[in-house]
Design an enzyme around this catalytic site. Sequence first.
Site, PDB file in Angstrom:
ATOM      1  N   ILE A   1      48.631  21.556  19.540  1.00 19.77           N
ATOM      2  CA  ILE A   1      49.994  20.758  19.989  1.00 19.77           C
ATOM      3  C   ILE A   1      50.846  20.795  19.033  1.00 19.77           C
ATOM      4  CG2 ILE A   1      49.291  18.586  19.781  1.00 19.77           C
ATOM      5  CD1 ILE A   1      50.613  18.247  22.487  1.00 19.77           C
TER       6      ILE A   1
ATOM      7  N   ASP B   1      38.996  19.405  16.368  1.00 22.44           N
ATOM      8  CA  ASP B   1      39.025  20.601  15.503  1.00 22.44           C
ATOM      9  C   ASP B   1      38.183  21.550  16.641  1.00 22.44           C
ATOM     10  OD1 ASP B   1      39.073  21.520  12.551  1.00 22.44           O
ATOM     11  OD2 ASP B   1      38.132  22.823  13.801  1.00 22.44           O
TER      12      ASP B   1
ATOM     13  N   ALA C   1      45.241  26.768  19.911  1.00 21.37           N
ATOM     14  CA  ALA C   1      44.807  26.471  18.484  1.00 21.37           C
ATOM     15  C   ALA C   1      44.272  27.838  17.812  1.00 21.37           C
ATOM     16  CB  ALA C   1      43.985  25.378  18.451  1.00 21.37           C
TER      17      ALA C   1
ATOM     18  N   SER D   1      47.098  38.056  21.989  1.00 19.75           N
ATOM     19  CA  SER D   1      47.910  38.462  21.038  1.00 19.75           C
ATOM     20  C   SER D   1      48.254  40.078  21.289  1.00 19.75           C
ATOM     21  CB  SER D   1      47.797  37.976  19.705  1.00 19.75           C
ATOM     22  OG  SER D   1      48.405  38.741  18.503  1.00 19.75           O
TER      23      SER D   1
ATOM     24  N   GLU E   1      48.724  41.648  18.591  1.00 23.22           N
ATOM     25  CA  GLU E   1      47.851  42.087  17.477  1.00 23.22           C
ATOM     26  C   GLU E   1      46.628  42.868  17.817  1.00 23.22           C
ATOM     27  OE1 GLU E   1      50.331  41.783  14.346  1.00 23.22           O
ATOM     28  OE2 GLU E   1      48.180  41.772  13.852  1.00 23.22           O
TER      29      GLU E   1
ATOM     30  N   TYR F   1      41.845  38.532  12.001  1.00 25.32           N
ATOM     31  CA  TYR F   1      42.436  37.469  13.182  1.00 25.32           C
ATOM     32  C   TYR F   1      42.424  38.496  14.597  1.00 25.32           C
ATOM     33  CZ  TYR F   1      46.605  35.974  15.863  1.00 25.32           C
ATOM     34  OH  TYR F   1      47.309  35.332  16.974  1.00 25.32           O
TER      35      TYR F   1
HETATM   36  P1  NAP Z   1      50.982  27.945  15.024  1.00 21.19           P
HETATM   37  O1  NAP Z   1      52.118  27.673  15.000  1.00 21.19           O
HETATM   38  O2  NAP Z   1      50.169  28.429  13.683  1.00 21.19           O
HETATM   39  O3  NAP Z   1      49.943  26.728  15.477  1.00 21.19           O
HETATM   40  C1  NAP Z   1      48.648  26.789  15.349  1.00 21.19           C
HETATM   41  C2  NAP Z   1      47.968  25.469  15.918  1.00 21.19           C
HETATM   42  O4  NAP Z   1      46.496  25.452  15.941  1.00 21.19           O
HETATM   43  C3  NAP Z   1      48.509  24.377  15.004  1.00 21.19           C
HETATM   44  O5  NAP Z   1      48.456  23.433  15.958  1.00 21.19           O
HETATM   45  C4  NAP Z   1      47.043  24.356  14.088  1.00 21.19           C
HETATM   46  O6  NAP Z   1      47.058  22.734  13.743  1.00 21.19           O
HETATM   47  C5  NAP Z   1      46.080  24.478  15.226  1.00 21.19           C
HETATM   48  N1  NAP Z   1      44.884  24.859  14.526  1.00 21.19           N
HETATM   49  C6  NAP Z   1      44.628  25.677  13.493  1.00 21.19           C
HETATM   50  N2  NAP Z   1      43.190  25.557  13.271  1.00 21.19           N
HETATM   51  C7  NAP Z   1      42.628  24.584  14.046  1.00 21.19           C
HETATM   52  C8  NAP Z   1      41.373  24.314  14.299  1.00 21.19           C
HETATM   53  N3  NAP Z   1      40.478  24.794  13.475  1.00 21.19           N
HETATM   54  N4  NAP Z   1      41.103  23.296  15.211  1.00 21.19           N
HETATM   55  C9  NAP Z   1      42.017  23.062  15.872  1.00 21.19           C
HETATM   56  N5  NAP Z   1      43.378  23.228  16.117  1.00 21.19           N
HETATM   57  C10 NAP Z   1      43.724  24.334  14.785  1.00 21.19           C
HETATM   58  O7  NAP Z   1      50.792  28.943  15.994  1.00 21.19           O
HETATM   59  P2  NAP Z   1      51.642  29.586  17.127  1.00 21.19           P
HETATM   60  O8  NAP Z   1      52.773  30.439  16.891  1.00 21.19           O
HETATM   61  O9  NAP Z   1      52.138  28.248  17.765  1.00 21.19           O
HETATM   62  O10 NAP Z   1      50.845  30.234  18.179  1.00 21.19           O
HETATM   63  C11 NAP Z   1      50.064  29.526  19.234  1.00 21.19           C
HETATM   64  C12 NAP Z   1      48.933  30.400  19.667  1.00 21.19           C
HETATM   65  O11 NAP Z   1      49.361  31.716  20.098  1.00 21.19           O
HETATM   66  C13 NAP Z   1      47.947  30.794  18.596  1.00 21.19           C
HETATM   67  O12 NAP Z   1      46.641  30.784  18.928  1.00 21.19           O
HETATM   68  C14 NAP Z   1      48.271  32.146  17.813  1.00 21.19           C
HETATM   69  O13 NAP Z   1      47.481  33.029  17.467  1.00 21.19           O
HETATM   70  C15 NAP Z   1      48.882  32.818  19.414  1.00 21.19           C
HETATM   71  N6  NAP Z   1      49.798  33.764  19.305  1.00 21.19           N
HETATM   72  C16 NAP Z   1      50.936  33.615  18.776  1.00 21.19           C
HETATM   73  C17 NAP Z   1      52.101  34.500  18.529  1.00 21.19           C
HETATM   74  C18 NAP Z   1      53.238  34.244  17.967  1.00 21.19           C
HETATM   75  O14 NAP Z   1      54.170  35.138  17.789  1.00 21.19           O
HETATM   76  N7  NAP Z   1      53.639  33.127  17.674  1.00 21.19           N
HETATM   77  C19 NAP Z   1      51.795  35.604  19.518  1.00 21.19           C
HETATM   78  C20 NAP Z   1      50.647  35.866  20.046  1.00 21.19           C
HETATM   79  C21 NAP Z   1      49.777  34.829  20.081  1.00 21.19           C
HETATM   80  P3  NAP Z   1      47.875  22.367  12.234  1.00 21.19           P
HETATM   81  O15 NAP Z   1      49.343  22.052  12.836  1.00 21.19           O
HETATM   82  O16 NAP Z   1      46.976  21.134  11.936  1.00 21.19           O
HETATM   83  O17 NAP Z   1      47.880  23.580  11.358  1.00 21.19           O
HETATM   84  O1  G4F Z   2      55.671  37.716  10.770  1.00 21.69           O
HETATM   85  P1  G4F Z   2      54.228  38.126  10.603  1.00 21.69           P
HETATM   86  O2  G4F Z   2      53.519  37.389   9.711  1.00 21.69           O
HETATM   87  O3  G4F Z   2      53.593  38.199  12.035  1.00 21.69           O
HETATM   88  P2  G4F Z   2      52.487  39.140  12.684  1.00 21.69           P
HETATM   89  O4  G4F Z   2      51.540  39.656  11.470  1.00 21.69           O
HETATM   90  O5  G4F Z   2      53.128  40.078  13.378  1.00 21.69           O
HETATM   91  O6  G4F Z   2      51.687  38.079  13.486  1.00 21.69           O
HETATM   92  C1  G4F Z   2      52.424  37.214  14.197  1.00 21.69           C
HETATM   93  O7  G4F Z   2      52.261  37.726  15.495  1.00 21.69           O
HETATM   94  C2  G4F Z   2      51.323  37.823  16.280  1.00 21.69           C
HETATM   95  C3  G4F Z   2      51.573  38.812  17.760  1.00 21.69           C
HETATM   96  O8  G4F Z   2      51.651  40.027  17.533  1.00 21.69           O
HETATM   97  C4  G4F Z   2      50.477  36.891  16.482  1.00 21.69           C
HETATM   98  F1  G4F Z   2      49.462  37.022  17.046  1.00 21.69           F
HETATM   99  C5  G4F Z   2      50.188  35.972  15.006  1.00 21.69           C
HETATM  100  O9  G4F Z   2      49.497  35.320  15.361  1.00 21.69           O
HETATM  101  C6  G4F Z   2      51.439  35.999  14.393  1.00 21.69           C
HETATM  102  O10 G4F Z   2      52.141  34.881  15.150  1.00 21.69           O
HETATM  103  O11 G4F Z   2      54.540  39.561  10.203  1.00 21.69           O
HETATM  104  C7  G4F Z   2      55.213  40.659  10.766  1.00 21.69           C
HETATM  105  C8  G4F Z   2      55.424  41.917  10.040  1.00 21.69           C
HETATM  106  C9  G4F Z   2      54.160  42.413   9.276  1.00 21.69           C
HETATM  107  O12 G4F Z   2      54.014  43.583   9.622  1.00 21.69           O
HETATM  108  C10 G4F Z   2      53.866  42.032   7.860  1.00 21.69           C
HETATM  109  O13 G4F Z   2      53.257  43.008   7.203  1.00 21.69           O
HETATM  110  O14 G4F Z   2      56.216  41.590   8.948  1.00 21.69           O
HETATM  111  C11 G4F Z   2      55.652  42.283   7.807  1.00 21.69           C
HETATM  112  N1  G4F Z   2      56.076  41.380   6.487  1.00 21.69           N
HETATM  113  C12 G4F Z   2      56.798  42.059   5.406  1.00 21.69           C
HETATM  114  N2  G4F Z   2      57.045  41.313   4.427  1.00 21.69           N
HETATM  115  C13 G4F Z   2      55.811  40.161   6.105  1.00 21.69           C
HETATM  116  C14 G4F Z   2      56.461  39.856   4.953  1.00 21.69           C
HETATM  117  N3  G4F Z   2      54.885  39.110   6.912  1.00 21.69           N
HETATM  118  C15 G4F Z   2      54.996  37.961   6.184  1.00 21.69           C
HETATM  119  N4  G4F Z   2      54.443  36.933   6.965  1.00 21.69           N
HETATM  120  N5  G4F Z   2      55.480  37.822   5.110  1.00 21.69           N
HETATM  121  C16 G4F Z   2      56.115  38.743   4.114  1.00 21.69           C
HETATM  122  O15 G4F Z   2      56.445  38.311   3.180  1.00 21.69           O
END
Ligand code: NAP
Ligand code: G4F
Length: 344
Positions: free
Chosen positions: A8, A61, A84, A128, A130, A152
């Site tokens: 959350i 956790d 999470a 995801s 990914e 991941y």
């Molecule tokens: P986020 O901002 O990184 O949030 C992750 C959450 O998980 C945080 O509350 C974190 O707690 C908690 N967490 C991490 N490790 C944990 C553990 N061991 N036990 C319990 N809680 C833990 O991620 P988000 O962008 O909101 O994404 C939410 C979910 O959707 C994730 O599962 C992510 O992989 C998935 N997802 C995200 C995207 C995207 O583009 N945002 C796309 C596809 C899927 P802390 O605050 O303490 O770190």
């Molecule tokens: O913003 P990113 O780190 O996101 P990425 O790897 O796509 O993952 C995010 O989206 C996923 C959904 O497809 C989630 F499942 C995952 O939890 C996360 O929310 O990187 C996006 C792209 C990558 O190709 C990376 O190589 O941006 C490129 N990039 C270039 N420079 C960078 C950077 N990424 C990061 N984080 N930092 C850089 O400096």
Amino acid sequence: MKVLITGITGQDGAYLARLLIEKGYEVHGTVRRSSSVNTKRIDDILSKYEREGNLALHYSDLLDSASISSLINNIGPDEVYNLAAQSHVAVSFENPVYTTQVGTLGSVSILEAIRSSKKEMKYYQASSSEMYGGGSSEKLNEESKFIPKSPYAASKVFAHNMTTIYRESYGIHAVNGILFNHESPIRGETFVTRKITKAVGRISQGIQEKLTLGNLDAVRDWGYAGDFVEGMWAMMQHEEPSDWVLSTGKAHSVKDFLDKAFNIVGLDWSKYVETSETYYRPNEVDYLLGDYSKAKNKLGWEPKVQIDGLVEMMVENDIHEAKQEAVLLKEGLIEPTWEYPVIK
Ligand code: NAP
Ligand code: G4F
């Protein structure tokens, strides 16, 4: 209706908690104990709703399966959203065991607790895009093949498959939301979009000089987190538990994002951006583009915010934050950091 949200304190958790409180749910969320307070994204709703009994936080956790099962038993939620994760792809190469443990064991612990509960509960798994691996420019849907390219992504494929297994084996209303990248002004600062908008804000206020990135040619389908949590909820309300893609159906490169963000403050990104091997990954997901037709046709879900609106909202927020930082710097209350974030 009661809901339990793991994660959350993250971006999606914060948006989802707001949405569900608005809908009248009693919201319970898990937080990890940390040496400094990590509830920044939900402090406003916490102070407003905790006293009224609409929002409660619990230490947990995902690796502590005992705490997961006692939360499920004691709260008895109608819906559980498992958000999470160690969600940073690049970090998953540096912490592969931990990322895998959280991604895999965490989901099974929750599914097992739900299975053995007397109460019927719906389960949402944060799958995801990914998982697809992004090897071509084709539009990806619920039938597309998973070719994970990082620890991941592999852990997400495992949890995705377990969710399907529990749905088919035990009749649990278990849903996989295959979400493409979604961002917001509260996106973690080490993801590329926020790293860029944070830099644009700081550069425009004269408190940052350059921005160091990795692969600028990577292409993503970037949407707005506020829209995507509405889709998560809609999936859970659909009578048939299933897999659902949420995306915008539009692809943009990191360079496109840079262009749009720096244009807002009238600057040329190529004068500020450097690239470094530090930010390249051992294995890259080159191209991700999603087809959300199923969600559109069956849930009536569509993204409301498109890329330009998203970039604008993030840059505006980060200019505001940079102005506040500039005041503190001027008063000598904080030290200058010429690049932000300071950690990879
Ligand atoms: P986020 O901002 O990184 O949030 C992750 C959450 O998980 C945080 O509350 C974190 O707690 C908690 N967490 C991490 N490790 C944990 C553990 N061991 N036990 C319990 N809680 C833990 O991620 P988000 O962008 O909101 O994404 C939410 C979910 O959707 C994730 O599962 C992510 O992989 C998935 N997802 C995200 C995207 C995207 O583009 N945002 C796309 C596809 C899927 P802390 O605050 O303490 O770190
Ligand atoms: O913003 P990113 O780190 O996101 P990425 O790897 O796509 O993952 C995010 O989206 C996923 C959904 O497809 C989630 F499942 C995952 O939890 C996360 O929310 O990187 C996006 C792209 C990558 O190709 C990376 O190589 O941006 C490129 N990039 C270039 N420079 C960078 C950077 N990424 C990061 N984080 N930092 C850089 O400096």
